[in-house]
Design a protein around this motif. Structure first.
Motif, PDB file in Angstrom:
ATOM      1  N   ASP A  87       0.838  -1.213   0.000  1.00 53.92           N
ATOM      2  CA  ASP A  87       0.000   0.000   0.000  1.00 53.92           C
ATOM      3  C   ASP A  87       0.864   1.251   0.000  1.00 53.92           C
ATOM      4  O   ASP A  87       0.609   2.204  -0.747  1.00 53.92           O
ATOM      5  CB  ASP A  87      -0.917   0.017   1.227  1.00 53.92           C
ATOM      6  N   ASP A  88       1.883   1.251   0.833  1.00 55.20           N
ATOM      7  CA  ASP A  88       2.755   2.422   0.953  1.00 55.20           C
ATOM      8  C   ASP A  88       3.541   2.692  -0.328  1.00 55.20           C
ATOM      9  O   ASP A  88       3.932   3.831  -0.596  1.00 55.20           O
ATOM     10  CB  ASP A  88       3.737   2.236   2.112  1.00 55.20           C
ATOM     11  N   TYR A  89       3.766   1.645  -1.120  1.00 60.15           N
ATOM     12  CA  TYR A  89       4.561   1.772  -2.347  1.00 60.15           C
ATOM     13  C   TYR A  89       3.684   1.899  -3.595  1.00 60.15           C
ATOM     14  O   TYR A  89       4.194   1.816  -4.708  1.00 60.15           O
ATOM     15  CB  TYR A  89       5.496   0.567  -2.495  1.00 60.15           C
ATOM     16  N   ARG A  90       2.401   2.130  -3.420  1.00 63.93           N
ATOM     17  CA  ARG A  90       1.478   2.188  -4.566  1.00 63.93           C
ATOM     18  C   ARG A  90       1.948   3.220  -5.614  1.00 63.93           C
ATOM     19  O   ARG A  90       2.084   2.910  -6.802  1.00 63.93           O
ATOM     20  CB  ARG A  90       0.070   2.498  -4.073  1.00 63.93           C
ATOM     21  N   ALA A  91       2.203   4.433  -5.190  1.00 71.50           N
ATOM     22  CA  ALA A  91       2.638   5.480  -6.131  1.00 71.50           C
ATOM     23  C   ALA A  91       4.016   5.173  -6.694  1.00 71.50           C
ATOM     24  O   ALA A  91       4.286   5.413  -7.879  1.00 71.50           O
ATOM     25  CB  ALA A  91       2.640   6.840  -5.431  1.00 71.50           C
ATOM     26  N   TYR A  92       4.874   4.640  -5.870  1.00 69.98           N
ATOM     27  CA  TYR A  92       6.242   4.310  -6.300  1.00 69.98           C
ATOM     28  C   TYR A  92       6.223   3.303  -7.439  1.00 69.98           C
ATOM     29  O   TYR A  92       6.934   3.457  -8.439  1.00 69.98           O
ATOM     30  CB  TYR A  92       7.027   3.768  -5.103  1.00 69.98           C
ATOM     31  N   PHE A  93       5.424   2.264  -7.287  1.00 64.98           N
ATOM     32  CA  PHE A  93       5.380   1.240  -8.335  1.00 64.98           C
ATOM     33  C   PHE A  93       4.799   1.797  -9.629  1.00 64.98           C
ATOM     34  O   PHE A  93       5.226   1.411 -10.722  1.00 64.98           O
ATOM     35  CB  PHE A  93       4.593   0.016  -7.857  1.00 64.98           C
TER      36      PHE A  93
END
Length: 312
Positions: A270-276
């Protein structure tokens, strides 16, 4: 030179980095700058170049600049060519979440002996073979690998220990490990990610597995073969490498419960949603590569031949 944007690590991890990875703290800035300059000079390559990301590759290559260049190139080359396997673009990928929620890949919270290797437990039999494919498994692993590269100093510096529990594996699971899939996994693990595998243990081995395992060996590098240990019913020898206390509660240890680990991993995704999502901006364009383009078909042919990628 601008101040580096990298995490502080414990004195114990810094000692390991200095002694085992050839790290010289005073030179890190110059090493990162040299690697970043090289990336900018590659017309075919669009890669992340922030300090922490590049430092992980340098550490994973024992501060060999040439090896780090090669791994970054292969990291993005394989991701671009085989996104169904190695792409890490979508934290909400339904099959990635299915793999995580089944507890097939578990990154255990407590590293070995406090400052040692990160332990990963793989339970491919946790979900029936007709519910997912090896591509789904590798893609889920690729999402977690990228989080590890960015966040897990124990894994990058002290390495990783893999435990593969095949107690519930069926013929269907084994049949997915085709020579072509084995070759992709082997090359990616050895040549494209800055993680330092230390040991790989296969536990709860059923009769007949060693025959299957021996058939897989030719598709692994010699280094990979030498790291592997196979354990049948008795796990005494295995516990000499990974004491029982470092396994999850369900295995008799105290290194988290499977449910807790699953919940934490979902939060990380969830925390890496934008990163991915940003990862779609990075990759390679073989038409712009200097020199001869890579022949992917022979690189990963079923016959198992592998020629190292050429990098500057």
């Amino acid at each position: 030179m601008a101040e580096l944007n990298i995490r502080r690590i414990s004195a114990e991890l810094q000692k390991i980095a200095n002694e085992q990875l050839n790290e010289v703290p005073a030179h890190i800035g110059d090493d990162i700058a040299a690697l970043r300059t090289w990336i900018k000079q590659q017309p075919h390559l669009r890669a992340r170049d922030d300090d922490q990301f590049l430092l992980s590759f340098l550490r994973g290559c024992k501060f060999s600049l040439e090896k780090a260049k090669g791994k970054i190139d292969k990291y993005y080359t394989l991701r671009t060519k085989y996104p169904d396997f190695f792409g890490a673009y979508d934290a909400d990928d339904a099959m990635v979440r299915t793999i995580i929620n089944a507890g097939i890949i578990l990154l255990l919270p407590k590293p070995l002996h406090e400052h040692g290797a990160r332990i990963i437990l793989i339970r491919q039999g946790a979900l029936p073979a007709d519910k997912y494919t090896i591509e789904h498994f590798i893609r889920a692993a690729s999402h977690l690998q990228e989080i590890i590269i960015r966040e897990d100093d124990h894994a990058i510096i002290s390495g990783m220990i893999s435990i593969v529990d095949i107690e519930d594996c069926t013929t269907g699971h084994v049949m997915q490990m085709t020579p072509s899939n084995m070759k992709k996994m082997s090359v990616h693990a050895e040549e494209a990610v800055p993680l330092r595998p230390q040991q790989q243990h296969f536990i709860h081995i059923p009769s007949g597995f060693e025959t299957v395992f021996n058939a897989m060996r030719p598709f692994m590098s010699k280094k990979q073969q030498n790291r592997i240990s196979v354990h049948a019913e008795k796990l005494d020898r295995f516990y000499e490498h990974v004491p029982l206390s470092y396994l999850p509660v369900e295995y008799g240890g105290n290194n988290g419960t499977i449910a807790e680990i699953i919940n934490y991993t979902n939060k990380q995704l969830d925390d890496y949603r934008a990163y991915f999502k940003e990862n779609k901006n990075y990759g390679t364009d073989e038409s712009l590569r200097s020199g001869k383009p890579i022949d992917f078909e022979s690189l990963f042919g079923v016959e198992g031949s592998f020629r190292k990628l050429e990098v500057d």
